[in-house]
Design a protein around this motif. Structure first.
Motif, PDB file in Angstrom:
ATOM      1  N   SER A   1       0.831  -1.197   0.000  1.00  0.00           N
ATOM      2  CA  SER A   1       0.000   0.000   0.000  1.00  0.00           C
ATOM      3  C   SER A   1       0.873   1.258   0.000  1.00  0.00           C
ATOM      4  O   SER A   1       0.591   2.217  -0.716  1.00  0.00           O
ATOM      5  N   HIS A   2       1.955   1.234   0.785  1.00  0.00           N
ATOM      6  CA  HIS A   2       2.869   2.374   0.834  1.00  0.00           C
ATOM      7  C   HIS A   2       3.638   2.507  -0.487  1.00  0.00           C
ATOM      8  O   HIS A   2       3.876   3.620  -0.960  1.00  0.00           O
ATOM      9  N   VAL A   3       4.003   1.405  -1.078  1.00  0.00           N
ATOM     10  CA  VAL A   3       4.686   1.436  -2.383  1.00  0.00           C
ATOM     11  C   VAL A   3       3.773   2.047  -3.442  1.00  0.00           C
ATOM     12  O   VAL A   3       4.190   2.905  -4.225  1.00  0.00           O
ATOM     13  N   GLU A   4       2.532   1.606  -3.458  1.00  0.00           N
ATOM     14  CA  GLU A   4       1.594   1.998  -4.518  1.00  0.00           C
ATOM     15  C   GLU A   4       0.983   3.377  -4.317  1.00  0.00           C
ATOM     16  O   GLU A   4       0.406   3.933  -5.250  1.00  0.00           O
ATOM     17  N   ASN A   5       1.098   3.937  -3.126  1.00  0.00           N
ATOM     18  CA  ASN A   5       0.470   5.222  -2.828  1.00  0.00           C
ATOM     19  C   ASN A   5       1.463   6.198  -2.205  1.00  0.00           C
ATOM     20  O   ASN A   5       1.304   6.609  -1.055  1.00  0.00           O
ATOM     21  N   PRO A   6       2.479   6.598  -2.955  1.00  0.00           N
ATOM     22  CA  PRO A   6       3.484   7.491  -2.380  1.00  0.00           C
ATOM     23  C   PRO A   6       2.903   8.821  -1.909  1.00  0.00           C
ATOM     24  O   PRO A   6       3.399   9.408  -0.955  1.00  0.00           O
ATOM     25  N   GLN A   7       1.828   9.268  -2.544  1.00  0.00           N
ATOM     26  CA  GLN A   7       1.241  10.546  -2.180  1.00  0.00           C
ATOM     27  C   GLN A   7       0.666  10.555  -0.765  1.00  0.00           C
ATOM     28  O   GLN A   7       0.575  11.610  -0.148  1.00  0.00           O
ATOM     29  N   SER A   8       0.324   9.404  -0.225  1.00  0.00           N
ATOM     30  CA  SER A   8      -0.249   9.372   1.118  1.00  0.00           C
ATOM     31  C   SER A   8       0.732   8.819   2.150  1.00  0.00           C
ATOM     32  O   SER A   8       0.352   8.596   3.289  1.00  0.00           O
ATOM     33  N   GLY A   9       1.984   8.636   1.760  1.00  0.00           N
ATOM     34  CA  GLY A   9       2.961   8.052   2.674  1.00  0.00           C
ATOM     35  C   GLY A   9       4.067   9.004   3.069  1.00  0.00           C
ATOM     36  O   GLY A   9       3.973  10.221   2.923  1.00  0.00           O
ATOM     37  N   CYS A  10       5.128   8.430   3.540  1.00  0.00           N
ATOM     38  CA  CYS A  10       6.295   9.157   4.018  1.00  0.00           C
ATOM     39  C   CYS A  10       6.959   9.931   2.876  1.00  0.00           C
ATOM     40  O   CYS A  10       7.121   9.413   1.771  1.00  0.00           O
TER      41      CYS A  10
END
Length: 186
Positions: A93-102
């Motif tokens: 999920s973090h890989v696929e959604n960089p805009q919502s992650g760190c």
């Protein structure tokens, strides 16, 4: 027509949020001022009533995003919470959604190329996170190693085209970090 101070502050916050999402997804340098303003429904000229330059906006994005990362990853940690955070961090999920992650895996290279003020600001927040993890792990060096491995694993996973290999990178990193966390400190 003059806008109220609260309207100006709300617009600035919308611009920061929208620009941070765009920067983490596509890179900060890829979008111009006009594009950043268009994303929130304003003209490019209005930008300069909120920031003196695009560099100032980037510095504000770095400050905002790393402060949020510290709140999510560094405050009130114990080993169990740290391990849960790491599992979420090292996820597809973090890989696929960089805009919502760190912001660090997404903007690290741009931060490294920024002026000293931005790099010092990033250093401040990264060191706070490392200190928090070092307190939990009772090891400065282990905290640095895990922090670096997490960011690096996410960067490598995002560089890869195959979801199966991406998952392997994340799983391998998480398992190795878990072994390190579980080891008694001497």
């Amino acid at each position: 027509m003059r806008y109220s101070a609260s309207h100006k502050l709300e617009t600035r916050q919308r611009l920061l949020e929208s620009s941070a999402l765009s920067a983490k997804k596509s890179g900060f340098s890829t979008v111009g001022v006009d594009g950043l303003m268009k994303a929130i429904g304003l003209s490019g000229g209005a930008f300069y009533s909120h920031f003196t330059s695009k560099d100032e906006l980037f510095a504000s994005i770095v400050e905002r995003e790393l402060c949020q990362s510290m709140a999510r990853l560094g405050e009130g940690q114990d080993r169990d919470k740290l391990e849960r955070c790491l599992k979420q961090y090292l996820s597809m999920s973090h890989v696929e959604n960089p805009q919502s992650g760190c912001a660090l895996p997404a903007l690290g290279a741009e931060i490294a190329r920024s002026d000293e003020t931005v790099r010092q600001q990033a250093e401040h927040w990264i060191c706070r996170l490392q200190e928090s993890w070092a307190g939990v792990l009772q090891s400065d060096s282990l905290a640095w190693a895990i922090l670096s491995q997490c960011i690096g694993a996410l960067v490598v996973a995002r560089m890869l085209a195959s979801p199966d290999i991406q998952r392997t990178v994340l799983k391998s990193s998480y398992e190795e970090i878990s072994r390190q966390i579980a080891r008694p400190r001497t």
